[in-house]
Design an enzyme around this catalytic site. Structure first.
Site, mmCIF file in Angstrom:
data_model
loop_
_atom_site.group_PDB
_atom_site.id
_atom_site.type_symbol
_atom_site.label_atom_id
_atom_site.label_comp_id
_atom_site.label_asym_id
_atom_site.label_seq_id
_atom_site.Cartn_x
_atom_site.Cartn_y
_atom_site.Cartn_z
ATOM 1 N N LYS A 37 5.914 -0.176 8.863
ATOM 2 C CA LYS A 37 4.673 -0.857 9.202
ATOM 3 C C LYS A 37 4.957 -2.269 9.708
ATOM 4 C CE LYS A 37 1.366 0.283 6.390
ATOM 5 N NZ LYS A 37 0.884 0.295 4.999
ATOM 6 N N ARG A 110 -0.095 -5.309 1.966
ATOM 7 C CA ARG A 110 0.130 -3.891 2.263
ATOM 8 C C ARG A 110 1.574 -3.486 2.023
ATOM 9 N NH1 ARG A 110 -1.589 -3.474 8.460
ATOM 10 N NH2 ARG A 110 -2.010 -1.308 7.865
ATOM 11 N N GLY A 119 -0.155 7.128 1.929
ATOM 12 C CA GLY A 119 -0.984 7.080 0.725
ATOM 13 C C GLY A 119 -0.220 7.002 -0.580
ATOM 14 N N MET A 121 1.799 4.539 -1.629
ATOM 15 C CA MET A 121 1.902 3.212 -2.228
ATOM 16 C C MET A 121 0.608 2.440 -2.000
ATOM 17 S SD MET A 121 5.835 2.361 -1.612
ATOM 18 C CE MET A 121 5.599 2.523 0.082
ATOM 19 N N ARG A 377 2.501 3.904 14.415
ATOM 20 C CA ARG A 377 3.768 4.556 14.052
ATOM 21 C C ARG A 377 3.827 5.877 14.799
ATOM 22 N NH1 ARG A 377 1.413 5.806 8.160
ATOM 23 N NH2 ARG A 377 -0.097 7.357 8.822
ATOM 24 N N HIS A 495 -6.262 12.918 3.563
ATOM 25 C CA HIS A 495 -4.944 13.113 2.951
ATOM 26 C C HIS A 495 -4.440 14.547 3.125
ATOM 27 C CE1 HIS A 495 -2.261 14.002 -0.498
ATOM 28 N NE2 HIS A 495 -1.722 12.876 -0.105
ATOM 29 N N SER A 808 34.998 38.223 14.695
ATOM 30 C CA SER A 808 33.635 37.877 14.325
ATOM 31 C C SER A 808 33.641 37.553 12.843
ATOM 32 C CB SER A 808 32.698 39.054 14.624
ATOM 33 O OG SER A 808 31.411 38.732 14.162
ATOM 34 N N CYS A 875 28.770 36.551 12.559
ATOM 35 C CA CYS A 875 27.679 37.515 12.422
ATOM 36 C C CYS A 875 27.093 37.534 11.019
ATOM 37 C CB CYS A 875 28.135 38.909 12.835
ATOM 38 S SG CYS A 875 29.440 39.559 11.782
ATOM 39 N N TYR A 895 29.937 32.331 20.300
ATOM 40 C CA TYR A 895 28.546 32.722 20.067
ATOM 41 C C TYR A 895 28.230 32.764 18.580
ATOM 42 C CZ TYR A 895 30.238 37.352 18.706
ATOM 43 O OH TYR A 895 30.872 38.379 18.065
HETATM 44 P P1 ADP Z 1 -1.585 2.992 4.201
HETATM 45 O O1 ADP Z 1 -0.150 2.842 4.452
HETATM 46 O O2 ADP Z 1 -1.909 3.768 2.981
HETATM 47 O O3 ADP Z 1 -2.338 3.420 5.421
HETATM 48 P P2 ADP Z 1 -2.424 0.324 4.827
HETATM 49 O O4 ADP Z 1 -1.576 -0.806 4.402
HETATM 50 O O5 ADP Z 1 -2.291 0.750 6.246
HETATM 51 O O6 ADP Z 1 -2.123 1.533 3.857
HETATM 52 O O7 ADP Z 1 -3.908 -0.111 4.493
HETATM 53 C C1 ADP Z 1 -4.953 0.679 4.043
HETATM 54 C C2 ADP Z 1 -6.164 0.474 4.901
HETATM 55 O O8 ADP Z 1 -6.552 -0.890 4.954
HETATM 56 C C3 ADP Z 1 -5.933 0.902 6.315
HETATM 57 O O9 ADP Z 1 -7.065 1.584 6.785
HETATM 58 C C4 ADP Z 1 -5.750 -0.388 7.057
HETATM 59 O O10 ADP Z 1 -6.141 -0.287 8.407
HETATM 60 C C5 ADP Z 1 -6.641 -1.325 6.303
HETATM 61 N N1 ADP Z 1 -6.148 -2.683 6.411
HETATM 62 C C6 ADP Z 1 -4.953 -3.143 6.028
HETATM 63 N N2 ADP Z 1 -4.793 -4.441 6.342
HETATM 64 C C7 ADP Z 1 -5.932 -4.818 6.957
HETATM 65 C C8 ADP Z 1 -6.375 -6.048 7.530
HETATM 66 N N3 ADP Z 1 -5.609 -7.114 7.564
HETATM 67 N N4 ADP Z 1 -7.601 -6.086 8.077
HETATM 68 C C9 ADP Z 1 -8.380 -4.972 8.057
HETATM 69 N N5 ADP Z 1 -8.029 -3.801 7.535
HETATM 70 C C10 ADP Z 1 -6.809 -3.715 6.982
HETATM 71 MG MG MG Z 2 -2.043 2.670 7.142
#
Ligand code: ADP
Ligand code: MG
Ligand code: MG
Length: 925
Positions: A37, A110, A119, A121, A377, A495, A808, A875, A895
């Site tokens: 990220k 984040r 999801g 962490m 990503r 999810h 073979s 084989c 082969y």
């Molecule tokens: P995950 O890896 O579980 O997607 P994120 O770190 O991307 O977690 O964040 C969870 C949610 O919060 C995402 O929808 C993300 O877009 C939103 N979010 C994170 N940082 C910001 C920010 N600075 N402003 C607005 N929304 C945010």
């Molecule tokens: Mg995210």
């Protein structure tokens, strides 16, 4: 004297990387340090070709995470200063101040590991809101409703993530603080008689915040922190701690992500999607991740924040017409709701694909009409989409041939070989319910309602379908154990959909007609009631499901991208792909998958299964015969069956080489066991049943796998070899005379010495001459060769090569005899070997390169040292395993031969091997 390098003081090490304002310290290729990220936020913000609108922020490196865990949860010296500096920069760019009562900056904190762990962490939004800053923000925005909405979100996330989970508190009665707070919200809405959060007023949110805080005090025994610093560092620690949370750890086990990697932490100024109706938040894919079609595909929610889209609380709206489904087509599409933002997003989509040269999965937020990019990503995709995108991106000149091949994994390709519901059966079946098609293909299974059940039923060998309202990261193991997943809530980015897509699993989400009654273990859908254990069948491509168990068929045959993709593989690979086929039908099937010959045709298969009664009866006469004369008579009767079988298969392969192996299994396998058959056989041989039983008993062996089998039969009974060789040559010459191109390869099994092979070669040459004379031809082109499956044969391969045109490798037996593991008894101990990591893999599935591989390599080298043109293949079962195929490529085989259904996988693996194995450089002379 060797100089020792001075280690730079930890305080001067760079722990914090800033991004924003068109600049960034980091880059996309710094994922190890910044996490996926953080690295991509830096790339989007700072790369000269992008410079996208990313809210400014900074990334604390994964090294800090490692430090944190190895130093009793302490931070390295100097970190605090670096964070403060970075925060000042953000304040400068945003013209706001963290903790300022008049003009406060709010941030998100984040997580972000090297490899995305969706999801798994934690993230906390709106950090920096306190009693003091609330007032300032209200004045600044003139939007108290928004501020209190943000505040109650902060309280919920923070208490859950920081105060409970990261503190290691196990919730009493299984109810975490989040569910307490959601309970309050639910009750509050009921009392107010409103349905959606959006219907709550400013006063409501304000009251809720107070109720929340009181509850937190009551349940967790601590106050919700009211200083920005405490909130920030609490959140940072919590994100680091979440790396070692239960969910994250179990996800890493499944995905084989090393524990040492650690997560980075991203602190980023907030973009608010919850400031009103011209604010929104969404997620999108630059191409359809389910089908691969080159169309922008996504969902968004008006007046919402972050995780609302994924959580499935409200049904998200489609960003454009293309993304519409039955579930959301009543909602306003972004393309019309805010045309300007949509156009900008389309432009970003195009630029991101150009830049990354791959499909991207993006998160965005619109704050009062202004677009912000929050994440990008490389998007997960299923097999269908992976193949189509790779092929189309080649045409669009985004990528080259070699990349095309690296874009698809063998398990993704395998998905295309996975079954779909037989369209005929599906056509006449009644649809029970509909949802969103989140993971393609068909699957049937028995209904279970919890992940625990899914796992325990799976362990009992059952085929289950997990049915849930929605899934969350705690369900991953149950989802793994299920054939398919069906949820009643959530969208294409929920999810369940994300996880299923990553695994290529059949999945339907958001099937809102389903009502689950967990206490009774049943579900109701459109008037029908289904209990736990009942069978259902899902069509994950269309998003429909049916009661009962519908028949399945193959999916790949009609897919044009699949065919094109494999052609690209063929243009790169060096290994030829053959198949192991025992019947003309198998041979034809394998041809359609692209097999270029038969590497193993087992003649004994004609004695098993349908239509085998007559030849089997004749074979039994051969086996039970007391002397050569009796045996020859019986062989004569058997001959026409063998010849016909061989002829049909040669014909089906239409000029491709066919390796015919002489009779291999231990004889007693063919002795009749029931009384009736014994009597019939005795009668036909004109002997008593007692006599027959006596002869049969004489064939019993203590250790048949190492007994009288393979070439050993032909040594004891040369007439058995003679009959088979004659059948092969006669079949071949008759087809040749009909004008067909036929090339038989005669293969002698289980040899351990060159003299065995010489003995069989003499017979072969004698019969060859006889058949040529009989048909008036000078010769019949053929190869004479052997399997290498006994370790001694591998060790003496140079001697053997004098007599053989080809080797073979029979790696099943070679593994069995090399390890001394009985293939049929391995179930008793192999699981312990794997669990205790004494072996990395089942050596019968993945070739053991170190030991058995050494035997193979030695045999190839020795063989070729004597005969340069020696043809070499494999084989055994390993011929269809990608890692083993790579090894075969590496040791220079000609082969691999695998089962018909693995041919496509082998074509891909052979092409990937060319790219993965560095070419040998010729030695300079
Ligand atoms: P995950 O890896 O579980 O997607 P994120 O770190 O991307 O977690 O964040 C969870 C949610 O919060 C995402 O929808 C993300 O877009 C939103 N979010 C994170 N940082 C910001 C920010 N600075 N402003 C607005 N929304 C945010
Ligand atoms: Mg995210
Ligand atoms: Mg064998």
């Amino acid at each position: 004297m060797a100089k020792t390098k001075k280690t730079t003081g930890t305080s001067r090490r760079k722990y914090v990387y800033s991004f924003g304002g068109g600049k960034a310290d980091g880059r996309a290729d710094m994922k190890d340090l910044l996490g996926g990220k953080g690295a991509n936020l830096a790339e989007m913000a700072g790369h000269k070709d992008l410079r996208l609108p990313v809210p400014p922020g900074f990334t604390i490196t994964t090294e800090v995470c490692t430090y944190y865990f190895t130093n009793c949860r302490k931070y390295p010296p100097g970190l605090k200063e670096q964070v403060d500096d970075a925060l000042r920069k953000v304040e400068g760019l945003m013209d706001k101040k963290f903790g300022d009562p008049q003009n406060p900056l709010l941030v998100s904190v984040r997580s972000g590991a090297r490899k995305s762990m969706p999801g798994m962490m934690e993230t906390v939004l709106n950090v920096g809101l306190t009693e003091k800053t609330i007032t300032g923000l209200i004045q600044k925005t003139n939007n108290p409703r928004f501020v209190y909405d943000a505040y109650r979100r902060l309280i919920t996330m923070y208490s859950d993530v920081v105060m409970e989970k990261a503190a290691g508190l196990e919730p009493k009665d299984g109810k975490g603080i989040r569910s307490h707070l959601e309970g309050i919200l639910h009750q509050f809405k009921n009392e107010k008689k409103v349905k959606e959060d959006a219907d709550l007023s400013t006063e409501d949110f304000k009251k809720l915040s107070a109720l929340y805080k009181a509850k937190i005090k009551e349940v967790l025994g601590k106050e919700f922190p009211d200083t920005p610093e405490e909130q920030l560092w609490g959140a940072v620690s919590a994100v680091f701690s979440s790396w070692n949370g239960k969910r994250a750890v179990s996800y890493r086990r499944i995905e084989r992500i090393p524990d040492e990697w650690g997560t980075a932490v991203n602190v980023q100024s907030m973009a608010f999607g919850n400031m009103g109706n011209n604010s929104s938040t969404g997620v999108a894919f630059t191409r359809n991740p389910g089908s691969g079609e080159n169309q922008f595909y996504g969902e968004y929610l008006i007046n919402a924040q972050g995780e609302d889209v994924v959580a499935g609380i409200r049904t998200p709206a489609p960003i454009n017409k293309y993304s519409q489904s039955d579930h959301n087509k009543h909602l306003p599409i972004l393309e019309e709701h805010d045309r300007g933002v949509y156009r900008q997003l389309e432009d970003i989509r195009r630029r991101l694909e150009r830049h990354y040269r791959d499909m991207q999965d993006i998160e965005f937020t619109v704050e009062e009409g202004k677009l912000f990019m929050l994440q990008c990503r490389t998007g997960k995709r299923n097999g269908l989409a992976a193949v189509r995108m790779a092929v189309e991106m080649l045409k669009e000149k985004l990528i080259g041939k070699e990349e095309v091949i690296q874009r698809v994994t063998s398990s993704q390709l395998e998905e295309l070989l996975h079954p779909i519901i037989d369209p005929k059966a599906e056509h006449s079946a009644k649809i029970l319910g509909k949802g969103l098609p989140a993971g393609p293909g068909g699957a049937s299974g028995q209904i279970v309602f919890t992940s625990e059940e899914a796992v325990s039923w799976y362990k009992k060998g059952k085929q289950v379908i997990l049915v849930r309202e929605e899934t969350n990261p705690e369900d991953v193991e149950g989802m793994r154990a299920s054939k398919a997943i069906l949820t009643s809530r959530g969208g294409m980015t929920s999810h369940a959909a994300l996880v299923a897509r990553g695994w290529g699993k059949c999945c339907i989400v958001g099937c809102s007609d389903i009502e689950i009654d967990l206490s009774q273990k049943l579900l109701q859908v459109n008037g029908a009631t289904l209990k736990e254990g009942e069978w259902i069948t899902l069509n994950g491509t269309k998003g429909r499901f049916y009661a009962g168990r519908l028949p399945m068929i193959d999916a790949a045959e009609e897919n044009p991208w699949f065919k094109e993709f494999l052609k690209i593989c063929d243009s790169l690979r060096r290994l030829r792909i053959r198949t192991n086929a025992d019947t003309p039908a198998d041979a034809a099937k394998a041809r359609s998958f692209g097999a270029e010959g038969i590497g193993l045709f087992r003649t004994e298969h004609m004695f098993y299964g349908k239509g085998s009664e007559e030849p089997l009866f004749k074979l039994r006469k051969v086996i039970i015969a007391r002397n050569e004369e009796e045996r020859k008579k019986a062989l004569k009767e058997l001959f026409p069956y063998v010849k016909k079988d061989i002829k049909d298969t040669l014909e089906a392969m239409d000029g491709c080489p066919v390796t015919i192996r002489l009779l291999d299994p231990p004889l007693h396998e063919f002795v009749p066991h029931n009384q009736e058959q014994l009597e019939e056989l005795a009668q036909s041989l004109k002997i008593s049943v007692e006599e027959l039983e006596k002869r049969a008993a004489a064939l019993k062996e203590t250790n048949p796998m190492m007994g009288h089998r393979g070439v050993r039969l032909g040594i004891t009974y040369p007439e058995v070899t003679e009959m088979q060789i004659r059948a092969i040559f006669e079949a071949a010459i008759e087809l040749i005379k009909e004008g067909q191109k036929i090339f038989p390869e005669i293969m002698i099994p289980v040899i351990c010495s060159v003299d065995e092979l010489k003995h069989q070669e003499e017979i072969t040459q004698r019969i060859h001459k006889e058949v040529c004379d009989q048909y008036h031809v000078p010769k019949i082109a053929h190869f004479f060769g052997t399997m290498i499956e006994v370790p001694r044969a591998a060790l003496t391969a140079d001697e053997i090569a004098h007599v053989a045109d080809f080797f073979s490798f029979g790696t099943n037996d070679l593994t069995q005899m090399g390890f001394g593991f009985s293939r049929d008894d391995i179930g008793g101990f192999l699981p312990d070997y794997l669990e205790k990591r004494i072996l990395p893999d089942d050596p019968f599935q993945t070739l053991d390169r170190i030991g058995i591989g050494q035997l193979i390599k030695m045999a190839v080298d020795k063989g070729r040292s004597v005969k340069k043109a020696l043809k070499v293949g494999i084989c055994g079962e390993h011929g269809g395993d990608p890692s083993s195929i790579e090894f075969c490529h590496k040791v220079g085989m000609d082969y691999v031969s695998c089962s018909p259904y693995r041919v496509a996988i082998a074509r891909l693996a052979a092409a990937q091997a060319v790219l993965n194995v560095p070419r040998k450089r010729k030695k300079r002379t």
